[in-house]
Scaffold this motif. Structure first.
Motif, PDB file in Angstrom:
ATOM      1  N   LEU A 187      -1.735   4.579  18.627  1.00 42.55           N
ATOM      2  CA  LEU A 187      -0.959   3.978  17.578  1.00 42.55           C
ATOM      3  C   LEU A 187      -2.033   3.414  16.794  1.00 42.55           C
ATOM      4  N   LYS A 188      -2.752   2.519  17.272  1.00 39.29           N
ATOM      5  CA  LYS A 188      -3.804   1.839  16.421  1.00 39.29           C
ATOM      6  C   LYS A 188      -4.437   2.717  15.628  1.00 39.29           C
ATOM      7  N   HIS A 189      -4.897   3.998  15.940  1.00 35.79           N
ATOM      8  CA  HIS A 189      -5.635   4.771  15.119  1.00 35.79           C
ATOM      9  C   HIS A 189      -4.722   5.182  14.033  1.00 35.79           C
ATOM     10  N   LEU A 190      -3.677   5.416  14.351  1.00 34.26           N
ATOM     11  CA  LEU A 190      -2.617   5.909  13.244  1.00 34.26           C
ATOM     12  C   LEU A 190      -2.526   4.739  11.984  1.00 34.26           C
ATOM     13  N   ALA A 191      -2.529   3.313  12.733  1.00 35.17           N
ATOM     14  CA  ALA A 191      -2.431   2.368  11.679  1.00 35.17           C
ATOM     15  C   ALA A 191      -3.693   1.775  11.215  1.00 35.17           C
ATOM     16  N   ARG A 192      -4.719   2.483  11.282  1.00 35.94           N
ATOM     17  CA  ARG A 192      -5.937   1.856  10.872  1.00 35.94           C
ATOM     18  C   ARG A 192      -5.885   1.649   9.470  1.00 35.94           C
ATOM     19  N   ARG A 193      -5.472   2.480   8.542  1.00 38.56           N
ATOM     20  CA  ARG A 193      -5.662   2.154   7.245  1.00 38.56           C
ATOM     21  C   ARG A 193      -4.913   1.023   6.811  1.00 38.56           C
ATOM     22  N   VAL A 194      -3.812   0.754   7.179  1.00 40.88           N
ATOM     23  CA  VAL A 194      -2.797  -0.375   6.973  1.00 40.88           C
ATOM     24  C   VAL A 194      -3.531  -1.907   7.481  1.00 40.88           C
ATOM     25  N   MET A 195      -4.007  -1.491   8.757  1.00 37.81           N
ATOM     26  CA  MET A 195      -4.570  -2.904   9.398  1.00 37.81           C
ATOM     27  C   MET A 195      -5.700  -3.256   8.806  1.00 37.81           C
ATOM     28  N   ARG A 196      -6.559  -2.261   8.022  1.00 40.30           N
ATOM     29  CA  ARG A 196      -7.914  -2.749   7.305  1.00 40.30           C
ATOM     30  C   ARG A 196      -7.593  -3.790   6.527  1.00 40.30           C
ATOM     31  N   ILE A 197      -6.357  -3.737   5.629  1.00 40.26           N
ATOM     32  CA  ILE A 197      -6.186  -4.854   4.714  1.00 40.26           C
ATOM     33  C   ILE A 197      -5.739  -6.256   5.180  1.00 40.26           C
ATOM     34  N   GLY A 247       0.874  -1.160   0.198  1.00 39.88           N
ATOM     35  CA  GLY A 247       0.017   0.025   0.110  1.00 39.88           C
ATOM     36  C   GLY A 247       0.710   1.277   0.105  1.00 39.88           C
ATOM     37  N   ASP A 248       0.265   2.435  -0.391  1.00 36.51           N
ATOM     38  CA  ASP A 248       0.986   3.686  -0.436  1.00 36.51           C
ATOM     39  C   ASP A 248       0.727   4.320   1.045  1.00 36.51           C
ATOM     40  N   TYR A 249       1.384   3.950   1.863  1.00 35.70           N
ATOM     41  CA  TYR A 249       0.971   4.392   3.283  1.00 35.70           C
ATOM     42  C   TYR A 249       2.015   5.402   3.679  1.00 35.70           C
ATOM     43  N   SER A 250       1.898   6.337   4.454  1.00 40.12           N
ATOM     44  CA  SER A 250       2.799   7.522   4.894  1.00 40.12           C
ATOM     45  C   SER A 250       3.868   6.589   5.968  1.00 40.12           C
ATOM     46  N   ALA A 251       4.829   7.381   6.280  1.00 42.19           N
ATOM     47  CA  ALA A 251       5.834   7.052   7.232  1.00 42.19           C
ATOM     48  C   ALA A 251       5.252   6.552   8.703  1.00 42.19           C
ATOM     49  N   ASP A 252       4.361   7.468   9.028  1.00 36.85           N
ATOM     50  CA  ASP A 252       3.939   7.470  10.244  1.00 36.85           C
ATOM     51  C   ASP A 252       2.913   6.034  10.537  1.00 36.85           C
ATOM     52  N   ARG A 277      10.503   0.508   3.598  1.00 38.19           N
ATOM     53  CA  ARG A 277      10.733   1.327   2.274  1.00 38.19           C
ATOM     54  C   ARG A 277      10.731   2.954   2.835  1.00 38.19           C
ATOM     55  N   LEU A 278      11.727   3.218   3.711  1.00 35.12           N
ATOM     56  CA  LEU A 278      11.960   4.590   4.137  1.00 35.12           C
ATOM     57  C   LEU A 278      13.349   4.574   4.332  1.00 35.12           C
ATOM     58  N   ALA A 279      13.693   5.920   4.585  1.00 31.86           N
ATOM     59  CA  ALA A 279      15.086   6.190   4.661  1.00 31.86           C
ATOM     60  C   ALA A 279      15.318   6.004   6.451  1.00 31.86           C
ATOM     61  N   THR A 280      16.517   5.812   6.642  1.00 29.10           N
ATOM     62  CA  THR A 280      16.794   5.332   8.162  1.00 29.10           C
ATOM     63  C   THR A 280      16.765   6.681   8.845  1.00 29.10           C
ATOM     64  N   GLU A 281      16.899   8.114   8.282  1.00 31.95           N
ATOM     65  CA  GLU A 281      16.738   9.075   8.972  1.00 31.95           C
ATOM     66  C   GLU A 281      15.253   9.231   9.194  1.00 31.95           C
ATOM     67  N   THR A 282      14.268   8.971   8.318  1.00 36.84           N
ATOM     68  CA  THR A 282      12.874   8.896   8.675  1.00 36.84           C
ATOM     69  C   THR A 282      12.551   8.219   9.560  1.00 36.84           C
ATOM     70  N   VAL A 283      12.903   7.058   9.809  1.00 37.22           N
ATOM     71  CA  VAL A 283      12.719   6.042  10.827  1.00 37.22           C
ATOM     72  C   VAL A 283      12.983   6.605  12.248  1.00 37.22           C
ATOM     73  N   VAL A 321       6.459  -7.995  -5.175  1.00 37.33           N
ATOM     74  CA  VAL A 321       6.976  -7.039  -6.377  1.00 37.33           C
ATOM     75  C   VAL A 321       6.358  -5.627  -6.046  1.00 37.33           C
ATOM     76  N   LEU A 322       5.184  -5.318  -5.920  1.00 44.09           N
ATOM     77  CA  LEU A 322       4.587  -4.112  -5.868  1.00 44.09           C
ATOM     78  C   LEU A 322       5.202  -3.297  -4.548  1.00 44.09           C
ATOM     79  N   ALA A 323       5.863  -4.208  -3.607  1.00 48.05           N
ATOM     80  CA  ALA A 323       6.162  -3.678  -2.196  1.00 48.05           C
ATOM     81  C   ALA A 323       7.130  -2.690  -2.295  1.00 48.05           C
ATOM     82  N   GLY A 324       8.197  -2.683  -3.361  1.00 53.64           N
ATOM     83  CA  GLY A 324       9.389  -2.239  -3.405  1.00 53.64           C
ATOM     84  C   GLY A 324       9.147  -0.545  -3.614  1.00 53.64           C
ATOM     85  N   ASP A 325      10.352   0.158  -3.126  1.00 54.53           N
ATOM     86  CA  ASP A 325       9.899   1.763  -3.336  1.00 54.53           C
ATOM     87  C   ASP A 325      10.474   1.844  -4.691  1.00 54.53           C
ATOM     88  N   TYR A 326       9.918   1.736  -5.844  1.00 57.80           N
ATOM     89  CA  TYR A 326      10.057   2.021  -7.166  1.00 57.80           C
ATOM     90  C   TYR A 326       9.409   3.379  -7.653  1.00 57.80           C
TER      91      TYR A 326
END
Lengths: 250, 250
Positions: A237-247, A160-165, A203-209, B157-162
């Motif tokens: 946290l769960k509220h932040l992650a709700r979109r990801v968890m939905r899947i 998914g196209d999720y934000s860093a948070d 799929r983030l930069a270490t700095e972002t993490v 495959v889709l999970a990569g940061d392309y």
DNA sequence: CGGCGGCTTGAAGGACGTCAAGATTAGTGG
DNA sequence: CCACTAATCTTGACGTCCTTCAAGCCGCCG
């Protein structure tokens, strides 16, 4: 120097199978309640307990011919690939009770590397033997179908196209749940992987993490002390992650 | 008016099984060469040929209890989920010969919706019947393991940061390969899905898809005419997609 | 012909990556 | 036990790719 493709067998044998295997992915098939005692015995026949191995040891590498699936008994295993620009893509972290290598069935070669992040002990299942056994033990076949299907869903989550948070919140919650399922505290735990590993996984930069964890700490969501994590406000946290968890757990 | 890429559907029984099923995922098990004639017969017993359905018809929806896996016989099926903000995530496009629904085994419910993008005909496999048959036909069991394992790799495959370019190049090449495997031209084909669908699949904005396709056309990589696509310079596309492809067919 | 959905095009803004340096910590050998 | 080094982690400034917002354009079907 290349680690041995097939690690040496743990001399301690099967005596402690129950203490080690209670949380294993195959527990429902292996352990009592599985009515077919002879099937249980035959499954144990094709298991090799291997390890322990120190951090940095590889269980298999990209391109190795596929022979076996591994279950983690202790420690953490990281699976990853390296692209031609030398950048590492982490595919997953595998905790005790979880399987590694199912994605190698199709190409008949391991499509990734598997390395120990700390001291790791494994169960090695010869896949051809297990497939043969599965034709005779429908419960085992069903369990394998189930595990494979679950892995499809798991890899879809990261797509998914999720934000860093969102990514980091769901990562922490996912670890928490998995620790809880194995009897550890879901609230306080120690990350066995580096910030770089987390970044390459999400799929983030270490700095972002680093920045997001810092901000989560500052906002009272978690308490971060190096690799020690405490989930202070799991609900937020769960509220932040709700979109990801939905899947995931649909 | 859609170009008749393939003869119209004959809703009759098995008489034309060979013309329809030759490129199916189960062809190696179903078709001659599979030595076990009775197994073949029994597999055909659990198949229902259903359809044709007009575009927009749903084969199943999120939360429906899992009973069957579907193979696409004709047309294109889109699988997708909708998050709580109403944004659609496309999980995959399924061409003739490909399977839909394998990710429903684990949760025992379909975790996504499946909708026809054009006129679609399906084969419906009762999964419990197929699992039972698989215990008696090792080749079928092996094929199922293989298909499930392949699906894990596919979603990874889709999970990569392309980049957008990498995603779109690999998307076009992927379609091309799959068309080729089914006897159609790998060079010229018609997209059955909208720009929006492509964008939701690749996790991009529709505007980005539009712009990149436009630029690819301008740079002589492809010739785009509405939904008609010609791969003018497949080699350059492959060069663009090399990082993505590295993971897939490892 | 006229409206509507799908597609294209342009401009502005934001989220994250990259680059660069500094701060901690772990690991090592004296 | 304590330097010393290397690795990991943090922090800040800046750039960029992509999204978002806002129109305008086409092709299609009534």
């Amino acid at each position: 120097m290349r680690a041995p493709v097939r690690p040496p067998i743990n001399p301690e044998g099967e005596g402690d199978a129950f203490t080690f295997c209670g949380t294993c992915a195959f527990a429902p098939v292996c352990l009592p309640g599985g009515y077919d005692k002879t099937a249980l015995a035959r499954l144990h026949m094709i298991i090799e307990h291997v390890g322990p191995f120190p951090a940095g040891t590889h269980a298999f590498r990209v391109g190795d011919p596929f022979t076996a699936v591994y279950a983690v008994r202790a420690g953490t295993v990281k699976t990853y690939v390296v692209d031609d620009e030398g950048r590492e893509q982490v595919l997953g972290f595998h905790l005790p009770g979880e399987l590694v290598g199912l994605n190698a069935i199709h190409p008949q070669r391991y499509p990734c590397n598997a390395v120990a992040l700390d001291e790791v002990t494994l169960c090695r299942f010869s896949f051809s033997a297990m497939a043969a056994l599965a034709t005779q033990v429908p419960d085992l076949q069903a369990k394998l179908f189930d595990l494979l299907s679950a892995d499809i869903a798991r890899s879809a989550v990261l797509a998914g196209d999720y934000s860093a948070d969102e990514r980091i919140a769901s990562f922490l919650l996912g670890l928490s749940e998995r620790f809880a399922a194995r009897g550890y505290s879901p609230r306080r735990f120690r990350l066995t992987m580096s910030r770089t590993d987390i970044a390459n996984y999400l799929r983030l930069a270490t700095e972002t993490v680093s920045r997001v964890l810092q901000r989560f700490d500052h906002d009272g969501l978690v308490a971060v002390d190096r690799r020690e994590i405490e989930l202070v406000a799991p609900d937020r946290l769960k509220h932040l992650a709700r979109r990801v968890m939905r899947i995931g757990p649909a």
